[in-house]
Scaffold this motif. Structure first.
Motif, short mmCIF file in Angstrom:
data_model
loop_
_atom_site.label_atom_id
_atom_site.label_comp_id
_atom_site.label_asym_id
_atom_site.label_seq_id
_atom_site.Cartn_x
_atom_site.Cartn_y
_atom_site.Cartn_z
N LEU A 1 3.02 1.48 3.55
CA LEU A 1 2.49 1.09 4.85
C LEU A 1 3.23 -0.16 5.32
O LEU A 1 3.29 -1.17 4.61
N LEU A 2 3.80 -0.07 6.51
CA LEU A 2 4.56 -1.18 7.10
C LEU A 2 4.02 -1.50 8.48
O LEU A 2 3.38 -0.67 9.12
N ILE A 3 4.32 -2.70 8.93
CA ILE A 3 4.05 -3.09 10.30
C ILE A 3 5.41 -3.16 11.00
O ILE A 3 6.24 -4.01 10.70
N LYS A 4 5.61 -2.21 11.91
CA LYS A 4 6.84 -2.18 12.71
C LYS A 4 6.66 -3.18 13.84
O LYS A 4 5.62 -3.20 14.50
N ARG A 5 7.67 -3.99 14.05
CA ARG A 5 7.51 -5.10 14.97
C ARG A 5 8.68 -5.20 15.93
O ARG A 5 9.82 -4.96 15.57
N TYR A 6 8.38 -5.57 17.16
CA TYR A 6 9.40 -6.01 18.12
C TYR A 6 8.96 -7.38 18.59
O TYR A 6 7.82 -7.57 19.00
N GLU B 1 3.07 -2.07 15.26
CA GLU B 1 2.66 -0.68 15.05
C GLU B 1 2.61 -0.42 13.55
O GLU B 1 3.55 -0.74 12.83
N LEU B 2 1.50 0.13 13.08
CA LEU B 2 1.39 0.49 11.67
C LEU B 2 2.09 1.83 11.46
O LEU B 2 1.85 2.78 12.22
N ILE B 3 2.96 1.90 10.44
CA ILE B 3 3.67 3.14 10.15
C ILE B 3 3.76 3.33 8.64
O ILE B 3 3.73 2.37 7.87
N TRP B 4 3.88 4.58 8.23
CA TRP B 4 4.19 4.92 6.85
C TRP B 4 5.67 5.23 6.81
O TRP B 4 6.16 6.01 7.63
N ALA B 5 6.39 4.63 5.86
CA ALA B 5 7.83 4.86 5.79
C ALA B 5 8.28 4.97 4.34
O ALA B 5 7.74 4.31 3.45
N GLY B 6 9.29 5.80 4.14
CA GLY B 6 9.88 5.97 2.83
C GLY B 6 11.19 5.20 2.74
O GLY B 6 11.70 4.69 3.74
N PRO B 7 11.76 5.13 1.54
CA PRO B 7 12.97 4.35 1.31
C PRO B 7 14.14 4.71 2.23
O PRO B 7 14.91 3.83 2.61
N GLU B 8 14.23 5.98 2.61
CA GLU B 8 15.33 6.41 3.47
C GLU B 8 15.24 5.82 4.88
O GLU B 8 16.20 5.84 5.64
N GLU B 9 14.10 5.24 5.22
CA GLU B 9 13.90 4.65 6.55
C GLU B 9 14.00 3.12 6.56
O GLU B 9 14.01 2.51 7.64
N PHE B 10 14.02 2.49 5.40
CA PHE B 10 13.95 1.03 5.33
C PHE B 10 15.09 0.34 6.09
O PHE B 10 14.86 -0.64 6.79
N PRO C 1 2.34 -5.66 5.24
CA PRO C 1 1.21 -6.46 5.70
C PRO C 1 1.07 -7.72 4.84
O PRO C 1 1.16 -7.66 3.62
N GLY C 2 0.88 -8.84 5.49
CA GLY C 2 0.76 -10.09 4.76
C GLY C 2 0.77 -11.28 5.68
O GLY C 2 0.85 -11.13 6.90
N VAL D 1 0.87 -1.18 0.00
CA VAL D 1 0.00 0.00 0.00
C VAL D 1 0.90 1.22 0.00
O VAL D 1 1.77 1.34 0.88
N VAL D 2 0.71 2.10 -0.98
CA VAL D 2 1.58 3.27 -1.08
C VAL D 2 0.79 4.56 -0.94
O VAL D 2 -0.39 4.63 -1.27
N ASP D 3 1.48 5.54 -0.42
CA ASP D 3 0.94 6.89 -0.30
C ASP D 3 2.08 7.82 -0.71
O ASP D 3 2.98 8.08 0.09
N GLY D 4 2.08 8.22 -1.97
CA GLY D 4 3.19 9.02 -2.48
C GLY D 4 4.47 8.21 -2.47
O GLY D 4 4.54 7.15 -3.09
#
Length: 155
Positions: A17-22, A124-133, A53-54, A10-13
């Motif tokens: 959308l990622l699921i951040k996990r610990y 935690e659901l987060i929006w992240a760009g390539p610089e954060e991967f 998500p998957g 899922v993209v927004d610009g």
């Protein structure tokens, strides 16, 4: 038996959308992330990472159906599949990644992830760009280049 995985992109610009996990399990032998990291210690040290998500393709399901189902279960979003973006491996299992379109709703953590949310197993659901991967530990690492390229092309 190897159970395939399917994921929703899922993209927004220029963000996805990622699921951040610990995740921290007791014995490392029970932890797929310890196995993937080739951790040799007896206790799981804990892992911070993010995934798209998957989840598992269930009996009688197609990968497409799984990606849509998992997206809704984990985020409450609904969507339509635009196309298969790429395939790869996730913890040694075949994985398919689908671009979502016509996404509706507001992302909220739900389903088994919301129910399992605890200090040693957090989501935690987060929006992240390539610089954060890299910093987020987007997993598996081989999704970072095609996802980065997609976000640049679409952004």
């Amino acid at each position: 038996m190897v159970i395939p995985r399917a994921a929703a992109v899922v993209v927004d610009g220029r963000r996805a959308l990622l699921i951040k996990r610990y995740l921290r399990l007791g014995p490392s032998r029970e932890c797929a992330m310890c196995e993937a990291a080739d951790w040799g210690g007896p206790e799981c040290p804990g892992h911070q990472y993010a995934v798209l998500p998957g989840g598992h393709v269930e009996d009688g399901e197609t990968a497409e159906t799984t990606a849509l189902r998992e997206l809704t279960e984990e985020t409450t979003l609904t969507a339509r599949i635009d196309r298969l973006l790429w395939t790869g491996k996730h913890n040694g299992r075949p994985a398919s990644y689908f671009l979502m379109t016509e996404v509706t709703g507001t992302p909220r953590l739900s389903g088994p992830e919301a129910e399992a949310h605890r200090p040693n197993n957090s989501f935690e659901l987060i929006w992240a760009g390539p610089e954060e991967f890299d910093e987020l530990g987007l997993y598996p690492a081989d999704v970072r280049p095609p996802l980065t390229e997609l976000l640049i092309d679409l952004g």
